[in-house]
Design a protein around this motif. Structure first.
Motif, short mmCIF file in Angstrom:
data_model
loop_
_atom_site.label_atom_id
_atom_site.label_comp_id
_atom_site.label_asym_id
_atom_site.label_seq_id
_atom_site.Cartn_x
_atom_site.Cartn_y
_atom_site.Cartn_z
N HIS A 39 0.83 -1.21 0.00
CA HIS A 39 0.00 0.00 0.00
C HIS A 39 0.87 1.26 0.00
O HIS A 39 0.56 2.23 -0.68
N GLY A 200 -4.17 -6.24 2.39
CA GLY A 200 -5.03 -6.91 1.41
C GLY A 200 -4.64 -8.35 1.17
O GLY A 200 -5.45 -9.25 1.30
N ILE A 224 -9.94 -3.27 5.04
CA ILE A 224 -9.03 -4.10 4.24
C ILE A 224 -9.10 -3.62 2.80
O ILE A 224 -10.18 -3.53 2.22
N GLY A 226 -7.64 -3.22 -1.35
CA GLY A 226 -6.89 -3.71 -2.51
C GLY A 226 -5.73 -2.78 -2.81
O GLY A 226 -5.50 -1.78 -2.10
N ASP A 231 -8.63 1.60 -5.06
CA ASP A 231 -8.91 0.80 -3.86
C ASP A 231 -8.51 1.58 -2.61
O ASP A 231 -9.23 1.62 -1.62
N SER A 235 -10.83 3.14 0.32
CA SER A 235 -10.67 2.69 1.70
C SER A 235 -10.51 3.88 2.65
O SER A 235 -11.01 3.86 3.78
N ASN A 252 -14.47 -4.62 4.46
CA ASN A 252 -13.68 -5.27 3.42
C ASN A 252 -13.89 -4.57 2.08
O ASN A 252 -14.86 -4.84 1.38
N TYR A 254 -11.76 -4.91 -0.33
CA TYR A 254 -11.11 -5.77 -1.34
C TYR A 254 -11.90 -7.07 -1.49
O TYR A 254 -11.33 -8.16 -1.49
#
Lengths: 370, 87
Positions: A39, A200, A224, A226, A231, A235, A252, A254
Protein backbone atom coordinates in the motif's frame (compact mmCIF):
# COMPACT_ATOMS: atom_id res chain seq x y z
CA UNK A 1 -5.28 -5.91 -18.00
CA UNK A 2 -8.71 -6.72 -16.69
CA UNK A 3 -9.23 -5.69 -13.04
CA UNK A 4 -6.24 -3.40 -13.14
CA UNK A 5 -7.18 -0.72 -15.66
CA UNK A 6 -10.65 -0.24 -14.21
CA UNK A 7 -9.26 0.28 -10.74
CA UNK A 8 -6.86 2.93 -12.02
CA UNK A 9 -9.64 5.02 -13.62
CA UNK A 10 -8.67 8.64 -13.09
CA UNK A 11 -12.26 10.01 -13.24
CA UNK A 12 -13.38 7.68 -10.51
CA UNK A 13 -10.30 8.53 -8.47
CA UNK A 14 -10.99 12.26 -8.76
CA UNK A 15 -14.57 11.65 -7.66
CA UNK A 16 -13.56 9.58 -4.63
CA UNK A 17 -10.96 12.22 -3.68
CA UNK A 18 -13.70 14.89 -3.91
CA UNK A 19 -15.84 12.81 -1.57
CA UNK A 20 -13.02 12.56 0.95
CA UNK A 21 -12.64 16.36 0.87
CA UNK A 22 -16.38 16.83 1.25
CA UNK A 23 -16.82 14.35 4.09
CA UNK A 24 -13.64 14.88 6.15
CA UNK A 25 -14.54 17.21 9.01
CA UNK A 26 -12.09 20.14 8.99
CA UNK A 27 -12.30 20.24 12.80
CA UNK A 28 -10.96 16.70 13.16
CA UNK A 29 -7.71 15.01 12.31
CA UNK A 30 -7.56 11.67 10.57
CA UNK A 31 -4.32 9.73 10.90
CA UNK A 32 -4.55 6.46 9.00
CA UNK A 33 -1.83 3.85 9.03
CA UNK A 34 -1.41 1.65 5.99
CA UNK A 35 -0.02 -1.54 7.48
CA UNK A 36 1.20 -3.05 4.26
CA UNK A 37 4.32 -2.09 2.31
CA UNK A 38 2.45 -2.75 -0.93
CA UNK A 39 0.00 0.00 0.00
CA UNK A 40 2.89 2.38 0.79
CA UNK A 41 4.21 1.69 -2.68
CA UNK A 42 0.85 2.47 -4.37
CA UNK A 43 0.31 5.59 -2.24
CA UNK A 44 3.57 7.12 -3.41
CA UNK A 45 3.52 5.82 -6.95
CA UNK A 46 0.17 7.50 -7.65
CA UNK A 47 0.74 10.57 -5.48
CA UNK A 48 -2.30 9.78 -3.33
CA UNK A 49 -1.19 11.84 -0.28
CA UNK A 50 -1.36 14.95 -2.52
CA UNK A 51 -5.03 14.26 -3.25
CA UNK A 52 -6.00 14.23 0.43
CA UNK A 53 -7.12 17.14 2.62
CA UNK A 54 -4.42 18.49 4.95
CA UNK A 55 -6.06 16.90 7.99
CA UNK A 56 -6.04 13.40 6.47
CA UNK A 57 -2.55 11.97 6.89
CA UNK A 58 -1.16 8.58 5.95
CA UNK A 59 1.33 6.96 8.32
CA UNK A 60 3.42 4.03 7.15
CA UNK A 61 3.25 0.87 9.17
CA UNK A 62 5.48 -2.14 9.70
CA UNK A 63 4.12 -4.29 6.88
CA UNK A 64 7.29 -4.87 4.89
CA UNK A 65 8.76 -8.28 5.71
CA UNK A 66 12.26 -7.30 4.60
CA UNK A 67 12.16 -4.21 6.81
CA UNK A 68 11.00 -5.92 10.03
CA UNK A 69 13.55 -8.72 9.97
CA UNK A 70 16.24 -7.95 12.58
CA UNK A 71 19.94 -8.03 11.75
CA UNK A 72 20.49 -11.19 13.79
CA UNK A 73 18.42 -13.22 11.35
CA UNK A 74 20.27 -11.77 8.36
CA UNK A 75 23.57 -12.66 10.06
CA UNK A 76 22.29 -16.21 10.53
CA UNK A 77 21.48 -16.46 6.81
CA UNK A 78 24.95 -15.16 5.95
CA UNK A 79 26.44 -17.73 8.35
CA UNK A 80 24.53 -20.52 6.61
CA UNK A 81 25.96 -19.43 3.27
CA UNK A 82 29.52 -18.70 4.40
CA UNK A 83 30.37 -21.05 7.31
CA UNK A 84 28.05 -23.93 6.47
CA UNK A 85 28.56 -23.44 2.72
CA UNK A 86 24.98 -24.22 1.78
CA UNK A 87 23.28 -23.01 -1.38
CA UNK A 88 21.34 -20.16 0.22
CA UNK A 89 18.19 -19.26 -1.73
CA UNK A 90 16.58 -15.91 -0.99
CA UNK A 91 14.01 -13.47 -2.33
CA UNK A 92 15.84 -10.71 -4.17
CA UNK A 93 15.30 -7.72 -1.91
CA UNK A 94 16.78 -9.58 1.07
CA UNK A 95 20.21 -9.76 -0.56
CA UNK A 96 21.18 -6.15 -0.02
CA UNK A 97 19.98 -5.72 3.55
CA UNK A 98 22.96 -4.99 5.77
CA UNK A 99 23.67 -7.37 8.65
CA UNK A 100 26.34 -6.84 11.29
CA UNK A 101 29.59 -5.14 10.23
CA UNK A 102 27.92 -3.88 7.01
CA UNK A 103 27.99 -7.34 5.46
CA UNK A 104 25.06 -8.59 3.38
CA UNK A 105 24.15 -11.71 1.45
CA UNK A 106 25.17 -9.89 -1.70
CA UNK A 107 28.66 -9.19 -0.30
CA UNK A 108 28.94 -12.80 0.83
CA UNK A 109 28.02 -13.85 -2.72
CA UNK A 110 30.66 -11.57 -4.23
CA UNK A 111 33.19 -13.23 -1.91
CA UNK A 112 32.31 -16.68 -3.20
CA UNK A 113 29.32 -17.87 -1.14
CA UNK A 114 26.65 -19.65 -3.15
CA UNK A 115 23.74 -17.25 -2.69
CA UNK A 116 20.94 -17.41 -5.22
CA UNK A 117 18.12 -14.99 -5.76
CA UNK A 118 14.83 -16.61 -6.51
CA UNK A 119 11.30 -15.62 -7.30
CA UNK A 120 9.48 -18.60 -5.82
CA UNK A 121 10.23 -21.16 -3.09
CA UNK A 122 9.45 -23.79 -5.73
CA UNK A 123 12.72 -22.75 -7.40
CA UNK A 124 14.64 -23.62 -4.20
CA UNK A 125 13.16 -27.11 -4.30
CA UNK A 126 14.19 -27.47 -7.93
CA UNK A 127 17.76 -26.37 -7.09
CA UNK A 128 17.85 -29.03 -4.33
CA UNK A 129 16.69 -31.71 -6.77
CA UNK A 130 19.30 -30.67 -9.32
CA UNK A 131 22.14 -30.56 -6.76
CA UNK A 132 21.81 -33.69 -4.58
CA UNK A 133 25.40 -33.32 -3.33
CA UNK A 134 24.76 -29.83 -1.88
CA UNK A 135 22.68 -28.68 1.11
CA UNK A 136 20.11 -26.15 -0.12
CA UNK A 137 18.46 -23.75 2.35
CA UNK A 138 15.48 -21.53 1.54
CA UNK A 139 15.60 -18.26 3.50
CA UNK A 140 11.86 -17.93 4.16
CA UNK A 141 10.58 -14.49 5.14
CA UNK A 142 7.22 -12.78 4.96
CA UNK A 143 3.78 -12.40 6.50
CA UNK A 144 0.79 -14.74 6.20
CA UNK A 145 0.73 -14.19 2.43
CA UNK A 146 4.12 -15.78 1.87
CA UNK A 147 3.78 -18.54 4.48
CA UNK A 148 1.56 -20.97 2.50
CA UNK A 149 3.99 -21.18 -0.46
CA UNK A 150 6.73 -22.11 2.06
CA UNK A 151 4.36 -24.70 3.54
CA UNK A 152 3.76 -26.09 0.06
CA UNK A 153 7.49 -26.69 -0.53
CA UNK A 154 7.94 -28.23 2.95
CA UNK A 155 5.16 -30.71 2.17
CA UNK A 156 6.63 -31.40 -1.26
CA UNK A 157 10.14 -31.91 0.17
CA UNK A 158 8.75 -34.43 2.64
CA UNK A 159 6.81 -36.21 -0.09
CA UNK A 160 9.97 -36.43 -2.20
CA UNK A 161 12.00 -37.46 0.91
CA UNK A 162 14.63 -34.85 0.02
CA UNK A 163 17.73 -35.10 2.25
CA UNK A 164 19.45 -31.92 1.12
CA UNK A 165 16.72 -29.29 1.51
CA UNK A 166 15.72 -27.20 4.51
CA UNK A 167 13.99 -23.93 5.32
CA UNK A 168 15.32 -21.12 7.52
CA UNK A 169 11.93 -20.00 8.77
CA UNK A 170 11.30 -16.32 9.54
CA UNK A 171 7.59 -16.07 8.85
CA UNK A 172 5.83 -13.43 10.95
CA UNK A 173 2.21 -12.68 11.80
CA UNK A 174 0.20 -9.54 11.18
CA UNK A 175 -2.18 -9.34 14.20
CA UNK A 176 0.67 -9.33 16.78
CA UNK A 177 2.42 -6.57 14.81
CA UNK A 178 -0.76 -4.45 14.87
CA UNK A 179 -0.96 -5.13 18.60
CA UNK A 180 2.71 -4.14 18.95
CA UNK A 181 1.88 -0.75 17.39
CA UNK A 182 -1.41 -0.04 19.14
CA UNK A 183 -0.95 -1.59 22.59
CA UNK A 184 1.79 0.78 23.92
CA UNK A 185 -0.30 3.79 22.88
CA UNK A 186 -3.41 2.32 24.52
CA UNK A 187 -1.43 1.66 27.72
CA UNK A 188 -0.22 5.26 27.70
CA UNK A 189 -3.77 6.50 27.13
CA UNK A 190 -2.81 8.01 23.78
CA UNK A 191 -4.22 7.65 20.31
CA UNK A 192 -1.63 7.49 17.54
CA UNK A 193 -3.95 6.65 14.64
CA UNK A 194 -7.65 7.05 13.92
CA UNK A 195 -7.86 4.14 11.50
CA UNK A 196 -5.99 1.35 9.80
CA UNK A 197 -5.83 0.44 6.11
CA UNK A 198 -5.75 -3.32 6.62
CA UNK A 199 -3.47 -5.61 4.63
CA UNK A 200 -5.03 -6.91 1.41
CA UNK A 201 -3.00 -9.92 0.42
CA UNK A 202 -2.40 -11.08 3.98
CA UNK A 203 -6.20 -11.02 4.33
CA UNK A 204 -6.62 -13.13 1.19
CA UNK A 205 -5.12 -15.91 3.33
CA UNK A 206 -6.29 -15.01 6.87
CA UNK A 207 -9.71 -13.65 5.97
CA UNK A 208 -11.08 -10.31 7.17
CA UNK A 209 -12.36 -11.87 10.39
CA UNK A 210 -8.80 -12.07 11.71
CA UNK A 211 -8.97 -8.34 12.61
CA UNK A 212 -12.36 -8.13 14.33
CA UNK A 213 -10.98 -8.39 17.86
CA UNK A 214 -8.23 -5.82 17.13
CA UNK A 215 -10.73 -3.25 15.84
CA UNK A 216 -12.82 -3.70 18.98
CA UNK A 217 -9.95 -3.83 21.47
CA UNK A 218 -8.30 -0.66 20.16
CA UNK A 219 -11.55 1.03 19.08
CA UNK A 220 -9.93 1.57 15.70
CA UNK A 221 -11.72 1.11 12.36
CA UNK A 222 -9.95 -1.23 9.94
CA UNK A 223 -10.65 -1.28 6.19
CA UNK A 224 -9.03 -4.10 4.24
CA UNK A 225 -7.92 -2.59 0.94
CA UNK A 226 -6.89 -3.71 -2.51
CA UNK A 227 -3.71 -2.39 -4.10
CA UNK A 228 -4.89 -0.24 -6.98
CA UNK A 229 -4.98 3.53 -6.41
CA UNK A 230 -8.77 3.58 -6.47
CA UNK A 231 -8.91 0.80 -3.86
CA UNK A 232 -6.81 2.83 -1.45
CA UNK A 233 -8.69 6.09 -2.00
CA UNK A 234 -11.97 4.26 -1.51
CA UNK A 235 -10.67 2.69 1.70
CA UNK A 236 -9.63 6.11 3.02
CA UNK A 237 -13.17 7.36 2.32
CA UNK A 238 -14.62 4.37 4.19
CA UNK A 239 -12.31 5.10 7.14
CA UNK A 240 -13.33 8.78 7.19
CA UNK A 241 -16.97 7.70 7.27
CA UNK A 242 -16.36 5.26 10.14
CA UNK A 243 -14.51 7.94 12.13
CA UNK A 244 -17.32 10.45 11.54
CA UNK A 245 -19.91 7.90 12.66
CA UNK A 246 -17.86 6.85 15.71
CA UNK A 247 -17.71 3.25 14.46
CA UNK A 248 -14.78 0.86 14.66
CA UNK A 249 -15.63 -2.07 12.45
CA UNK A 250 -13.65 -4.21 10.05
CA UNK A 251 -14.80 -3.41 6.50
CA UNK A 252 -13.68 -5.27 3.42
CA UNK A 253 -13.06 -2.99 0.44
CA UNK A 254 -11.11 -5.77 -1.34
CA UNK A 255 -14.07 -8.13 -1.59
CA UNK A 256 -13.04 -9.34 -5.04
CA UNK A 257 -10.16 -11.25 -3.41
CA UNK A 258 -10.79 -11.33 0.36
CA UNK A 259 -13.49 -13.32 2.16
CA UNK A 260 -14.35 -13.34 5.87
CA UNK A 261 -12.63 -16.65 6.54
CA UNK A 262 -9.78 -16.54 3.99
CA UNK A 263 -8.14 -19.39 2.11
CA UNK A 264 -8.81 -22.49 4.23
CA UNK A 265 -6.57 -24.75 2.15
CA UNK A 266 -3.59 -22.41 2.49
CA UNK A 267 -4.24 -21.98 6.23
CA UNK A 268 -4.34 -25.73 6.73
CA UNK A 269 -1.07 -26.30 4.81
CA UNK A 270 0.64 -23.65 6.93
CA UNK A 271 -0.76 -25.16 10.16
CA UNK A 272 0.42 -28.65 9.20
CA UNK A 273 4.02 -27.54 8.72
CA UNK A 274 4.51 -24.57 11.07
CA UNK A 275 3.57 -23.57 14.60
CA UNK A 276 3.83 -20.46 16.81
CA UNK A 277 7.15 -19.40 18.30
CA UNK A 278 7.04 -18.32 21.94
CA UNK A 279 8.72 -15.08 20.99
CA UNK A 280 10.40 -13.46 17.98
CA UNK A 281 12.42 -10.30 17.51
CA UNK A 282 11.16 -7.64 15.10
CA UNK A 283 13.17 -4.67 13.93
CA UNK A 284 11.55 -1.62 15.50
CA UNK A 285 9.09 -3.54 17.64
CA UNK A 286 11.48 -5.69 19.68
CA UNK A 287 10.68 -9.16 21.00
CA UNK A 288 6.98 -9.92 20.69
CA UNK A 289 5.26 -13.05 22.02
CA UNK A 290 3.58 -15.44 19.59
CA UNK A 291 4.39 -13.18 16.67
CA UNK A 292 6.16 -15.60 14.34
CA UNK A 293 6.21 -19.20 13.12
CA UNK A 294 8.71 -22.01 13.37
CA UNK A 295 8.75 -25.35 11.62
CA UNK A 296 6.86 -28.13 13.42
CA UNK A 297 8.89 -30.92 15.08
CA UNK A 298 7.38 -33.39 12.58
CA UNK A 299 9.26 -31.49 9.85
CA UNK A 300 12.49 -31.14 11.88
CA UNK A 301 14.54 -32.68 9.06
CA UNK A 302 13.62 -29.67 6.94
CA UNK A 303 14.32 -27.05 9.62
CA UNK A 304 17.63 -25.27 8.94
CA UNK A 305 17.73 -24.01 12.55
CA UNK A 306 17.87 -27.65 13.74
CA UNK A 307 20.05 -28.96 10.99
CA UNK A 308 22.79 -26.32 11.26
CA UNK A 309 24.41 -24.89 14.35
CA UNK A 310 24.00 -21.10 14.26
CA UNK A 311 26.05 -18.72 16.42
CA UNK A 312 24.44 -15.99 18.50
CA UNK A 313 24.56 -12.73 16.57
CA UNK A 314 26.51 -9.71 17.78
CA UNK A 315 24.54 -7.41 15.51
CA UNK A 316 24.19 -3.81 16.55
CA UNK A 317 21.83 -1.50 14.72
CA UNK A 318 23.36 1.74 13.42
CA UNK A 319 22.34 4.22 16.12
CA UNK A 320 21.67 7.02 13.67
CA UNK A 321 19.30 4.89 11.56
CA UNK A 322 15.66 5.64 12.35
CA UNK A 323 14.22 2.50 10.72
CA UNK A 324 12.82 1.23 14.04
CA UNK A 325 10.87 4.46 14.62
CA UNK A 326 9.82 4.66 10.95
CA UNK A 327 8.47 1.10 11.17
CA UNK A 328 6.35 1.98 14.20
CA UNK A 329 4.96 5.02 12.43
CA UNK A 330 6.59 7.18 15.11
CA UNK A 331 8.78 9.05 12.62
CA UNK A 332 8.64 9.88 8.92
CA UNK A 333 11.56 8.84 6.70
CA UNK A 334 12.45 12.51 6.25
CA UNK A 335 12.93 12.81 10.03
CA UNK A 336 16.00 10.58 9.77
CA UNK A 337 19.36 12.34 9.51
CA UNK A 338 20.65 9.65 7.18
CA UNK A 339 17.70 9.83 4.76
CA UNK A 340 18.79 10.85 1.25
CA UNK A 341 22.20 11.91 2.56
CA UNK A 342 24.19 8.83 3.59
CA UNK A 343 21.31 6.42 3.13
CA UNK A 344 20.03 6.02 -0.44
CA UNK A 345 18.75 3.06 -2.46
CA UNK A 346 22.30 2.68 -3.87
CA UNK A 347 23.82 2.70 -0.40
CA UNK A 348 21.10 1.62 2.02
CA UNK A 349 21.97 1.84 5.71
CA UNK A 350 18.65 0.56 6.97
CA UNK A 351 16.19 -2.01 5.71
CA UNK A 352 13.45 0.57 5.00
CA UNK A 353 15.67 1.94 2.21
CA UNK A 354 16.49 -1.48 0.78
CA UNK A 355 13.13 -2.98 0.01
CA UNK A 356 10.99 -1.30 -2.63
CA UNK A 357 8.12 -1.64 -0.15
CA UNK A 358 10.06 0.15 2.58
CA UNK A 359 8.75 3.57 3.56
CA UNK A 360 12.15 5.23 3.01
CA UNK A 361 12.68 3.72 -0.44
CA UNK A 362 9.15 4.72 -1.47
CA UNK A 363 9.73 8.30 -0.24
CA UNK A 364 13.05 8.44 -2.05
CA UNK A 365 11.99 6.82 -5.31
CA UNK A 366 8.94 8.99 -5.85
CA UNK A 367 10.67 12.29 -5.32
CA UNK A 368 9.76 12.96 -1.72
CA UNK A 369 13.32 13.79 -0.73
CA UNK A 370 14.18 16.72 1.45
CA UNK B 1 8.75 -9.26 -2.45
CA UNK B 2 5.29 -8.95 -0.99
CA UNK B 3 3.75 -7.58 -4.15
CA UNK B 4 1.09 -9.83 -5.61
CA UNK B 5 -0.73 -9.30 -8.91
CA UNK B 6 -3.85 -10.49 -10.70
CA UNK B 7 -3.13 -12.76 -13.65
CA UNK B 8 -5.34 -14.73 -16.03
CA UNK B 9 -5.04 -18.50 -16.32
CA UNK B 10 -4.42 -19.49 -19.93
CA UNK B 11 -4.11 -23.25 -19.57
CA UNK B 12 -3.94 -25.93 -16.93
CA UNK B 13 -0.82 -28.11 -16.72
CA UNK B 14 0.18 -31.29 -14.89
CA UNK B 15 1.36 -31.29 -11.26
CA UNK B 16 -1.20 -28.71 -10.11
CA UNK B 17 0.35 -26.03 -12.27
CA UNK B 18 -1.01 -23.51 -14.76
CA UNK B 19 0.26 -21.25 -17.49
CA UNK B 20 -0.59 -17.57 -16.95
CA UNK B 21 -0.13 -14.38 -18.89
CA UNK B 22 1.68 -11.54 -17.11
CA UNK B 23 1.50 -8.53 -19.40
CA UNK B 24 2.37 -10.66 -22.43
CA UNK B 25 4.87 -12.86 -20.61
CA UNK B 26 3.90 -16.51 -20.20
CA UNK B 27 4.71 -18.00 -16.82
CA UNK B 28 4.21 -21.35 -15.10
CA UNK B 29 2.64 -21.01 -11.66
CA UNK B 30 1.52 -23.40 -8.93
CA UNK B 31 -2.14 -23.98 -8.08
CA UNK B 32 -1.28 -25.99 -4.93
CA UNK B 33 -3.02 -23.47 -2.64
CA UNK B 34 -6.34 -23.09 -4.48
CA UNK B 35 -9.03 -25.47 -5.70
CA UNK B 36 -11.26 -25.41 -8.76
CA UNK B 37 -9.34 -23.00 -10.95
CA UNK B 38 -10.52 -22.96 -14.57
CA UNK B 39 -9.04 -21.57 -17.77
CA UNK B 40 -10.00 -17.88 -18.02
CA UNK B 41 -10.12 -17.32 -14.25
CA UNK B 42 -8.17 -14.47 -12.72
CA UNK B 43 -6.03 -15.39 -9.73
CA UNK B 44 -3.85 -13.39 -7.33
CA UNK B 45 -0.26 -14.47 -7.97
CA UNK B 46 2.41 -14.25 -5.28
CA UNK B 47 5.90 -15.82 -5.29
CA UNK B 48 4.87 -18.29 -7.98
CA UNK B 49 1.68 -19.45 -6.26
CA UNK B 50 -1.96 -18.56 -6.88
CA UNK B 51 -3.33 -17.37 -3.52
CA UNK B 52 -7.00 -17.01 -4.48
CA UNK B 53 -9.33 -16.54 -7.37
CA UNK B 54 -10.64 -13.05 -8.11
CA UNK B 55 -14.38 -12.97 -7.78
CA UNK B 56 -15.60 -11.28 -10.95
CA UNK B 57 -19.02 -10.41 -9.50
CA UNK B 58 -17.42 -8.69 -6.50
CA UNK B 59 -15.01 -6.77 -8.75
CA UNK B 60 -17.91 -5.57 -10.89
CA UNK B 61 -19.94 -4.65 -7.81
CA UNK B 62 -17.12 -2.41 -6.54
CA UNK B 63 -16.78 -0.76 -9.94
CA UNK B 64 -20.54 -0.21 -10.10
CA UNK B 65 -20.30 1.63 -6.80
CA UNK B 66 -17.85 4.07 -8.34
CA UNK B 67 -20.09 4.46 -11.38
CA UNK B 68 -22.98 5.38 -9.12
CA UNK B 69 -20.82 7.79 -7.14
CA UNK B 70 -19.79 9.57 -10.30
CA UNK B 71 -23.27 9.55 -11.80
CA UNK B 72 -24.62 11.18 -8.65
CA UNK B 73 -21.92 13.83 -8.77
CA UNK B 74 -22.71 14.57 -12.43
CA UNK B 75 -26.41 14.90 -11.64
CA UNK B 76 -25.69 17.25 -8.77
CA UNK B 77 -23.28 19.22 -10.96
CA UNK B 78 -25.90 19.46 -13.74
CA UNK B 79 -28.62 20.62 -11.36
CA UNK B 80 -26.32 23.27 -9.88
CA UNK B 81 -25.47 24.51 -13.36
CA UNK B 82 -29.13 24.69 -14.37
CA UNK B 83 -29.91 26.55 -11.12
CA UNK B 84 -27.14 28.98 -11.97
CA UNK B 85 -28.40 29.66 -15.52
CA UNK B 86 -31.91 30.31 -14.21
CA UNK B 87 -30.78 33.32 -12.19
Amino acid sequence: MKYIDEFRNGDYAAEVARRIHAEADPERRYRFMEFCGGHTHTLFRYGIPDLLPANVKMIHGPGCPVCVLPMARIDAAIELAVRHQVVLCSYGDMLRVPGAHRTSLQKAKSQGADVRMLYSPADALRIALENPQRQVVFFAIGFETTTPPTAAVLLKAQELKLRNFSVFCNHVLTPPAITGILEPAQQAGERIIEGLVGPGHVSVITGGGAYDSLARRYRTPIVIAGFEPLDILHSILLLVRQCNAGRYDVENQYSRAVTASGNAKAQSMAARTMTLRDSFEWRGLGWMPHSALRIRPEFADYDAERRFELSPSEARENKACECPAVLRGAKAPTDCKLFATVCTPDNPIGACMVSSEGACAAHYSYGHTR
Amino acid sequence: MCLAIPVQVESLLDNDEALVDIGGLKKRISLALVDDVCVGDYVILHVGYALSKIDEDEALRTLELFDQMQALQEELGASLESDGSGD
